[in-house]
Design a protein around this motif. Structure first.
Motif, PDB file in Angstrom:
ATOM      1  N   PRO A 240       0.833  -1.208   0.000  1.00  0.00           N
ATOM      2  CA  PRO A 240       0.000   0.000   0.000  1.00  0.00           C
ATOM      3  C   PRO A 240       0.873   1.266   0.000  1.00  0.00           C
ATOM      4  O   PRO A 240       1.916   1.291   0.636  1.00  0.00           O
ATOM      5  CB  PRO A 240      -0.778  -0.111   1.321  1.00  0.00           C
ATOM      6  N   GLY A 241       0.410   2.253  -0.738  1.00  0.00           N
ATOM      7  CA  GLY A 241       1.062   3.576  -0.694  1.00  0.00           C
ATOM      8  C   GLY A 241       2.221   3.779  -1.633  1.00  0.00           C
ATOM      9  O   GLY A 241       2.826   4.851  -1.634  1.00  0.00           O
ATOM     10  N   TRP A 242       2.527   2.798  -2.489  1.00  0.00           N
ATOM     11  CA  TRP A 242       3.677   3.003  -3.390  1.00  0.00           C
ATOM     12  C   TRP A 242       3.341   4.044  -4.459  1.00  0.00           C
ATOM     13  O   TRP A 242       2.256   4.073  -5.011  1.00  0.00           O
ATOM     14  CB  TRP A 242       4.104   1.687  -4.066  1.00  0.00           C
ATOM     15  N   ILE A 243       4.307   4.881  -4.741  1.00  0.00           N
ATOM     16  CA  ILE A 243       4.141   5.918  -5.784  1.00  0.00           C
ATOM     17  C   ILE A 243       5.521   6.333  -6.277  1.00  0.00           C
ATOM     18  O   ILE A 243       6.500   6.221  -5.520  1.00  0.00           O
ATOM     19  CB  ILE A 243       3.357   7.134  -5.230  1.00  0.00           C
ATOM     20  N   ASP A 244       5.617   6.813  -7.520  1.00  0.00           N
ATOM     21  CA  ASP A 244       6.941   7.222  -8.013  1.00  0.00           C
ATOM     22  C   ASP A 244       6.951   8.633  -8.591  1.00  0.00           C
ATOM     23  O   ASP A 244       7.910   9.026  -9.234  1.00  0.00           O
ATOM     24  CB  ASP A 244       7.446   6.221  -9.065  1.00  0.00           C
ATOM     25  N   ASN A 245       5.862   9.387  -8.409  1.00  0.00           N
ATOM     26  CA  ASN A 245       5.855  10.733  -9.008  1.00  0.00           C
ATOM     27  C   ASN A 245       4.987  11.694  -8.193  1.00  0.00           C
ATOM     28  O   ASN A 245       4.135  11.254  -7.421  1.00  0.00           O
ATOM     29  CB  ASN A 245       5.312  10.654 -10.441  1.00  0.00           C
ATOM     30  N   VAL A 246       5.233  12.988  -8.409  1.00  0.00           N
ATOM     31  CA  VAL A 246       4.463  13.992  -7.653  1.00  0.00           C
ATOM     32  C   VAL A 246       3.410  14.660  -8.536  1.00  0.00           C
ATOM     33  O   VAL A 246       2.861  15.696  -8.187  1.00  0.00           O
ATOM     34  CB  VAL A 246       5.378  15.095  -7.038  1.00  0.00           C
ATOM     35  N   ASN A 247       3.112  14.030  -9.674  1.00  0.00           N
ATOM     36  CA  ASN A 247       2.223  14.686 -10.636  1.00  0.00           C
ATOM     37  C   ASN A 247       0.764  14.737 -10.192  1.00  0.00           C
ATOM     38  O   ASN A 247       0.056  15.685 -10.478  1.00  0.00           O
ATOM     39  CB  ASN A 247       2.270  13.963 -11.992  1.00  0.00           C
ATOM     40  N   GLY A 248       0.303  13.714  -9.513  1.00  0.00           N
ATOM     41  CA  GLY A 248      -1.126  13.616  -9.247  1.00  0.00           C
ATOM     42  C   GLY A 248      -1.547  14.145  -7.888  1.00  0.00           C
ATOM     43  O   GLY A 248      -0.901  15.032  -7.304  1.00  0.00           O
ATOM     44  N   VAL A 249      -2.627  13.559  -7.384  1.00  0.00           N
ATOM     45  CA  VAL A 249      -3.230  14.027  -6.136  1.00  0.00           C
ATOM     46  C   VAL A 249      -2.294  13.809  -4.939  1.00  0.00           C
ATOM     47  O   VAL A 249      -2.188  14.663  -4.056  1.00  0.00           O
ATOM     48  CB  VAL A 249      -4.550  13.262  -5.909  1.00  0.00           C
ATOM     49  N   THR A 250      -1.589  12.667  -4.933  1.00  0.00           N
ATOM     50  CA  THR A 250      -0.668  12.409  -3.821  1.00  0.00           C
ATOM     51  C   THR A 250       0.417  13.481  -3.785  1.00  0.00           C
ATOM     52  O   THR A 250       0.821  13.942  -2.719  1.00  0.00           O
ATOM     53  CB  THR A 250      -0.015  11.009  -3.968  1.00  0.00           C
ATOM     54  N   GLY A 251       0.868  13.864  -4.975  1.00  0.00           N
ATOM     55  CA  GLY A 251       1.893  14.905  -5.069  1.00  0.00           C
ATOM     56  C   GLY A 251       1.385  16.222  -4.507  1.00  0.00           C
ATOM     57  O   GLY A 251       2.091  16.916  -3.763  1.00  0.00           O
ATOM     58  N   LEU A 252       0.120  16.539  -4.830  1.00  0.00           N
ATOM     59  CA  LEU A 252      -0.472  17.787  -4.326  1.00  0.00           C
ATOM     60  C   LEU A 252      -0.533  17.768  -2.803  1.00  0.00           C
ATOM     61  O   LEU A 252      -0.173  18.736  -2.127  1.00  0.00           O
ATOM     62  CB  LEU A 252      -1.904  17.942  -4.850  1.00  0.00           C
ATOM     63  N   ALA A 253      -1.000  16.606  -2.266  1.00  0.00           N
ATOM     64  CA  ALA A 253      -1.112  16.479  -0.814  1.00  0.00           C
ATOM     65  C   ALA A 253       0.267  16.609  -0.175  1.00  0.00           C
ATOM     66  O   ALA A 253       0.433  17.239   0.883  1.00  0.00           O
ATOM     67  CB  ALA A 253      -1.734  15.129  -0.461  1.00  0.00           C
TER      68      ALA A 253
END
Ligand SMILES: NC(=O)c1ccc[n+]([C@@H]2O[C@H](COP(=O)([O-])OP(=O)(O)OC[C@H]3O[C@@H](n4cnc5c(N)ncnc54)[C@H](OP(=O)(O)O)[C@@H]3O)[C@@H](O)[C@H]2O)c1
Length: 490
Positions: A240-253
């Motif tokens: 859970p929670g893996w991500i590799d970029n700041v482009n989307g909603v997680t990046g905004l948060a």
């Protein structure tokens, strides 16, 4: 409904040609295929050389990402084969032997490569169309092709407020647009781009819309077009929670949580259109199975479940507890982020909370002999946020019958293995996992740094409210002074 694992069975012995595997979604797609469908025959991956790295080096480095940790022990070179190529070049820049190999062996194509930037010129974005055309041309010659999957976006037809799971008439036919762009010089093209885009907010969605029409009219094999909403961190797999970029909603948060982003032009009661990347991958894999089974072409608006939707405002509420529980050591200020609906008010806030602050920071940096960075970075951030506001302010309804039907038709085992139903998503847990994931995978902060980060957050909290109190006190004093001066004059 069968209880057998039919999707896994479908992938057995398949030879897949996958584009876009070095990207966010592509990594999770290939990881899932290799972890759950090891019986497949081969995956041919299209990789281009980039930033002084050969395609081969890039493919080797790909498997160093943490999302591949669970399959590290497998001999991946048994299944994954490099096809060096470039979607921006004619005929994908494939070597003759590679093209022949693909034509002879491929049984399933998953085309996920695209330039997803919102601020590309039309000429740059047109590679999305050209590449899809070339992948389709290649696919036409694949003698054993069973199914073709095209990854689109749910905003490809965002000029409509209700989006059905069907093909729409494109603003222009692909061949006409390609010919027009080839004929025009850059300046003329730049000048007429707004006219061509019409109501489309950017060149990305415009070209994605045209590619859908290309897929509709080419190729006589069963096809699936999966249109995900904004893709965010994993919800379950591989972790859970893996991500590799700041482009989307997680990046905004993340940027808001670091105290950098302070205002966003958004309607907080609008539905937040985001979907976890692992569920998107599962939906794509299931859609391919269904296309083959039904022998038809189907479009899927993968936007989450209408019965378990979340608004932007609720999203912000959910992200607050993990902000306190798992803060970052890299925070630069206390959280003072707000969605602002009124554009003028948002712009005023951006001016004072971004621009003025940025110039103040740069002034301090100059005073201590360092290079300025804040104003430049804030300009870039504000430009990106402006591009996003179309989506954060807009409101759409999406038909999702095909997605629900696909889910209903899956057997019990398949539902476990290729889960994508968002009916029971626990958004609070997802908010926590995404925060921890962003901390770990984007900021590279390990959990042992949390206590120190919490102390820093408390200090920032005090400093923030001290500055706010000082500001209002100074303003009050100033008003009093002005009032008494005026009073003295009359
Ligand atoms: N992210 C989202 O929120 C979202 C939402 C809806 C739909 N989608 C769709 O999902 C798909 C994957 O997006 P993503 O989020 O994974 O984007 P991403 O992380 O930017 O990945 C894009 C992928 O496309 C490849 N690509 C781009 N230009 C290429 C070229 N000239 N030659 C070869 N490969 C090229 C990239 O390769 P390099 O590594 O070589 O650049 C990368 O593998 C796209 O079709 C996108 O439209 C994404």
């Amino acid at each position: 409904m069968s209880s057998e694992a039919q999707i896994g069975e479908f992938y057995k012995d398949l030879t897949i040609f996958l584009t876009g595997e070095t990207g966010f979604l592509g990594k999770i797609l290939i990881e899932k295929l290799l972890r759950r469908c090891w019986d497949l025959n081969k995956i041919y991956v299209l990789v281009r050389p980039k930033k002084d790295k050969s395609a081969k080096e890039r493919l080797e480095e790909l498997f160093e990402y943490a999302c591949f940790d669970l399959i590290k022990s497998k001999n991946l070179s048994e299944k994954v084969f490099l096809i060096s190529g470039d979607c921006q070049k004619p005929h994908l820049d494939l070597g003759i032997q590679d093209a022949e190999l693909l034509k002879k062996e491929t049984t399933c194509v998953i085309h996920a490569a695209a330039n997803v930037k919102f601020d590309q010129t039309l000429k740059e974005a047109l590679h999305n169309v050209r590449a899809t055309r070339d992948v389709l041309e290649l696919a036409k010659e694949m003698q054993n092709l069973k199914v073709f999957v095209h990854v689109s976006t749910v905003f490809s037809n965002c000029v409509n407020s209700h989006i059905e799971e069907r093909f729409y008439t494109p603003p222009m036919k692909s061949e006409n647009l390609l010919a027009l762009v080839d004929d025009l010089d850059d300046n003329t093209l730049q000048a007429i781009t707004p006219k061509l885009l019409g109501e489309y907010p950017n060149t990305y969605v415009y070209t994605k819309c045209i590619t859908e029409d290309l897929v509709k009219t080419s190729l006589q094999v069963p096809k699936a077009i999966v249109r995900p909403a904004i893709v965010t961190s994993t919800i379950e797999e591989p972790v859970p929670g893996w991500i590799d970029n700041v482009n989307g909603v997680t990046g905004l948060a993340l940027i808001a949580g670091l105290g950098i982003l302070r205002s966003m032009h958004a309607k907080k009661n609008n539905r937040a259109q985001f979907v976890p990347v692992d569920y998107v991958a599962n939906c794509i894999l299931a859609a391919a199975w269904k296309a083959h089974r039904s022998g038809t072409t189907t479009i899927y608006n993968y936007t989450g479940h209408n019965k378990n939707m979340i608004t932007w405002g609720r999203f912000l509420e959910i992200m607050e507890p993990p902000y306190w529980e798992f803060p970052s050591e890299k925070i630069v200020w206390y959280l003072c982020f707000k969605f602002r609906e009124n554009e003028l008010w948002h712009k005023i806030c951006v001016f004072f909370l971004h621009t003025v602050v940025a110039y103040f920071v740069d002034f301090v940096l100059v005073c201590v002999g360092k290079a300025t960075i804040a104003a430049k970075n804030y300009r870039r951030l504000d430009k990106t946020m402006d591009l996003l506001s179309y989506f954060s302010m807009g409101s759409w309804s999406f038909e999702q019958d095909n997605v629900l039907e696909l889910w209903d038709q899956m057997g019990k085992e398949d539902k476990k293995m290729f889960k994508f139903s968002m009916e029971d998503v626990d958004w609070v847990k997802y908010g926590q996992d995404s925060t921890l994931g962003a901390r770990m995978y984007l900021l590279k902060e390990t959990p042992d740094t949390i206590p120190k980060a919490k102390k820093k957050l408390k200090i920032m909290f005090v400093v923030h409210y001290a500055v706010v109190a000082l500001f209002w006190y100074s303003l009050y004093k100033f008003m009093m002074y002005v009032a008494s001066s005026l009073h003295g004059n009359f």
